[in-house]
Scaffold this active site. Structure first.
Site, mmCIF file in Angstrom:
data_model
loop_
_atom_site.group_PDB
_atom_site.id
_atom_site.type_symbol
_atom_site.label_atom_id
_atom_site.label_comp_id
_atom_site.label_asym_id
_atom_site.label_seq_id
_atom_site.Cartn_x
_atom_site.Cartn_y
_atom_site.Cartn_z
ATOM 1 N N ARG A 131 -10.685 -5.257 7.086
ATOM 2 C CA ARG A 131 -9.819 -5.105 5.913
ATOM 3 C C ARG A 131 -8.350 -5.328 6.276
ATOM 4 O O ARG A 131 -7.603 -5.961 5.523
ATOM 5 C CB ARG A 131 -9.999 -3.708 5.319
ATOM 6 C CG ARG A 131 -9.127 -3.432 4.093
ATOM 7 C CD ARG A 131 -9.415 -2.077 3.498
ATOM 8 N NE ARG A 131 -9.174 -1.005 4.458
ATOM 9 C CZ ARG A 131 -9.538 0.259 4.277
ATOM 10 N NH1 ARG A 131 -10.182 0.618 3.180
ATOM 11 N NH2 ARG A 131 -9.291 1.179 5.187
ATOM 12 N N GLY A 175 4.362 7.608 -1.317
ATOM 13 C CA GLY A 175 5.686 7.298 -1.835
ATOM 14 C C GLY A 175 6.854 7.507 -0.908
ATOM 15 O O GLY A 175 7.994 7.216 -1.284
ATOM 16 N N LYS A 204 7.780 5.919 1.875
ATOM 17 C CA LYS A 204 8.430 4.658 2.220
ATOM 18 C C LYS A 204 8.965 3.962 0.966
ATOM 19 O O LYS A 204 10.035 3.354 0.997
ATOM 20 C CB LYS A 204 7.454 3.753 2.974
ATOM 21 C CG LYS A 204 6.963 4.330 4.301
ATOM 22 C CD LYS A 204 6.010 3.376 4.996
ATOM 23 C CE LYS A 204 5.381 4.017 6.230
ATOM 24 N NZ LYS A 204 4.432 5.104 5.862
ATOM 25 N N CYS A 232 -0.492 4.006 11.161
ATOM 26 C CA CYS A 232 -0.347 5.299 11.849
ATOM 27 C C CYS A 232 -1.531 5.460 12.801
ATOM 28 O O CYS A 232 -2.149 6.519 12.882
ATOM 29 C CB CYS A 232 -0.251 6.453 10.864
ATOM 30 S SG CYS A 232 -1.604 6.549 9.672
ATOM 31 N N CYS A 263 0.881 -1.176 0.000
ATOM 32 C CA CYS A 263 0.000 0.000 0.000
ATOM 33 C C CYS A 263 0.911 1.216 0.000
ATOM 34 O O CYS A 263 1.125 1.853 1.024
ATOM 35 C CB CYS A 263 -0.925 -0.019 1.212
ATOM 36 S SG CYS A 263 -1.991 -1.490 1.299
ATOM 37 N N ASP A 288 1.944 -1.035 5.040
ATOM 38 C CA ASP A 288 1.551 0.154 5.792
ATOM 39 C C ASP A 288 0.051 0.290 5.556
ATOM 40 O O ASP A 288 -0.388 0.939 4.609
ATOM 41 C CB ASP A 288 2.325 1.365 5.294
ATOM 42 C CG ASP A 288 2.051 2.611 6.118
ATOM 43 O OD1 ASP A 288 1.668 2.467 7.288
ATOM 44 O OD2 ASP A 288 2.194 3.722 5.590
ATOM 45 N N ASP A 294 -5.890 -3.980 -5.710
ATOM 46 C CA ASP A 294 -6.257 -4.221 -4.321
ATOM 47 C C ASP A 294 -5.206 -5.177 -3.764
ATOM 48 O O ASP A 294 -5.006 -6.272 -4.296
ATOM 49 C CB ASP A 294 -7.647 -4.847 -4.261
ATOM 50 C CG ASP A 294 -8.156 -5.051 -2.839
ATOM 51 O OD1 ASP A 294 -7.338 -5.267 -1.920
ATOM 52 O OD2 ASP A 294 -9.381 -5.030 -2.644
ATOM 53 N N ARG A 307 -3.803 8.660 -5.503
ATOM 54 C CA ARG A 307 -2.603 8.449 -4.692
ATOM 55 C C ARG A 307 -1.481 7.852 -5.530
ATOM 56 O O ARG A 307 -0.304 8.149 -5.304
ATOM 57 C CB ARG A 307 -2.937 7.554 -3.495
ATOM 58 C CG ARG A 307 -3.788 8.256 -2.448
ATOM 59 C CD ARG A 307 -4.286 7.300 -1.376
ATOM 60 N NE ARG A 307 -3.215 6.622 -0.686
ATOM 61 C CZ ARG A 307 -2.514 7.138 0.337
ATOM 62 N NH1 ARG A 307 -2.769 8.375 0.757
ATOM 63 N NH2 ARG A 307 -1.568 6.443 0.935
ATOM 64 N N ALA A 345 1.397 4.340 -1.819
ATOM 65 C CA ALA A 345 1.252 5.791 -1.992
ATOM 66 C C ALA A 345 1.149 6.490 -0.629
ATOM 67 O O ALA A 345 0.656 5.887 0.334
ATOM 68 C CB ALA A 345 0.003 6.069 -2.828
#
Length: 340
Positions: A242, A147, A149, A265, A143, A212, A194, A172, A145
């Site tokens: 999810r 960018g 990481k 986060c 995952c 992430d 996905d 994104r 975007a």
């Protein structure tokens, strides 16, 4: 994995106390969040953390060492009026202590030439440093975007591996591609999928994967106050479902002994301890591993919350608290796929 949202909701639900409602009104957060923080941190700790949400975090410049040395960039920006302080645990990153009125950190010639990435704070550097420590090979950023990481991962394995950067949200992805182009990163392949279904794009496994995960972003309240009241308990349960599905499906893409970094986060145990515990309950081919290097004093994951008791292994995982570390609330857990 088929976790039932209503079952998740039942397991994560806590009834807010009168004190939680008081804190909710005073600090403009949802009552269930106030109750959660009190149960984890105690009344004094929760007030300290809630007050920390009012304090600005220090943005961080991460140098693109493929294009310029950290010392040279530091000198160049300081000539423009910036005051920078090197992160003690990342040689190529600097906190912005002071910035001139013009140019802004995202509008300097050095930024436009791709010499650095501008992070909102330092927390997102942690999973990259842990995942790439003494590693050579390809990495899947599931995952990816916008960018930050991805470009850091690509720098860390440059000449030793490729980064496969995936995201589902097209707007994104545009940001991701823009940063890769601006920084002239050459060892990145971008995919649109996905992440729960991305195995259909690859006929291979990976030695390292970064997840992430899309989450409530509850650790970023200091820069996005709307997150104080954005996520109802039901919406949180949907996110948890999810996150479990993402982590479960991506573990299947690991090599034997491969490692996935699961990061959010969010400071919510529902999105961290609960998610990883569900995976450990289901799978017998995965184990939690300790960080390969101690960059600073981490806080461990919690052992229990509400009626939930989490796996003992989770004390190896890393938490960053806003009031303790001066960063966003952030979490990282390293999971290794064992030989079957």
């Amino acid at each position: 994995m088929g976790e039932d949202v209503l079952e998740i909701l039942k397991e994560i639900f806590v009834k807010p106390s009168e004190k939680a409602h008081e804190l909710s009104s005073k600090y403009r957060i949802l009552p269930y969040m106030a109750e959660r923080y009190m149960r984890i941190l105690g009344e004094a700790g929760v007030i300290e953390m809630l007050r920390s949400f009012e304090k600005p975090v220090e943005p961080v410049i991460r140098v693109n060492t493929l294009r310029i040395s950290p010392d040279r960039l530091k000198s160049s920006l300081e000539e423009k009026g910036f005051k920078l302080e090197r992160l003690p645990w990342c040689d190529s990153a600097f906190k912005i202590i002071e910035a001139p009125e013009q140019p802004s950190p995202g509008a300097t010639l050095e930024y436009l030439k791709g010499y650095y990435y501008l992070h909102r704070d330092s927390s997102s550097l942690l999973p990259v440093l842990l995942l790439t420590h003494e590693y050579s090979g390809d990495i899947l950023d599931a995952c990816a975007a916008p960018g930050g990481k991805t470009t850091f991962l690509a720098e860390k394995v440059y000449g030793k591996g490729m980064v496969y950067a995936n995201d589902l949200v097209l707007r994104r992805l545009r940001s991701l591609i823009g940063h890769i182009t601006r920084m002239r990163i050459e060892n990145v392949v971008v995919t649109w999928s996905d992440a729960r279904k991305i195995s259909r794009l690859f006929n291979r496994k990976f030695g390292r994967i970064l997840l992430d995960a899309p989450c409530s972003g509850e650790g970023r309240i200091s820069v996005d106050p709307g997150r104080r009241t954005r996520t109802s308990t039901y919406e949180l349960a949907l996110m948890v479902e999810r996150e479990i599905e993402l982590l479960d499906s991506l573990i299947d893409m690991l090599d034997d002994e491969g490692i996935i970094a699961y990061s959010t986060c969010s400071i919510a145990p529902e999105e961290n301890e609960y998610v990883v515990s569900k995976i450990l309950d289901k799978r017998k081919d995965v184990e939690v591993v300790s960080p390969p290097v101690k960059l600073f004093e981490y806080s461990p994951w919690i052992k229990q919350y509400g009626g939930m008791v989490f796996h003992e292994e989770l004390d190896k995982c890393v938490r960053l608290w806003p009031h303790v570390h001066g960063t966003f609330g952030f979490t990282t857990c390293l999971l290794r796929r064992t030989r079957r």
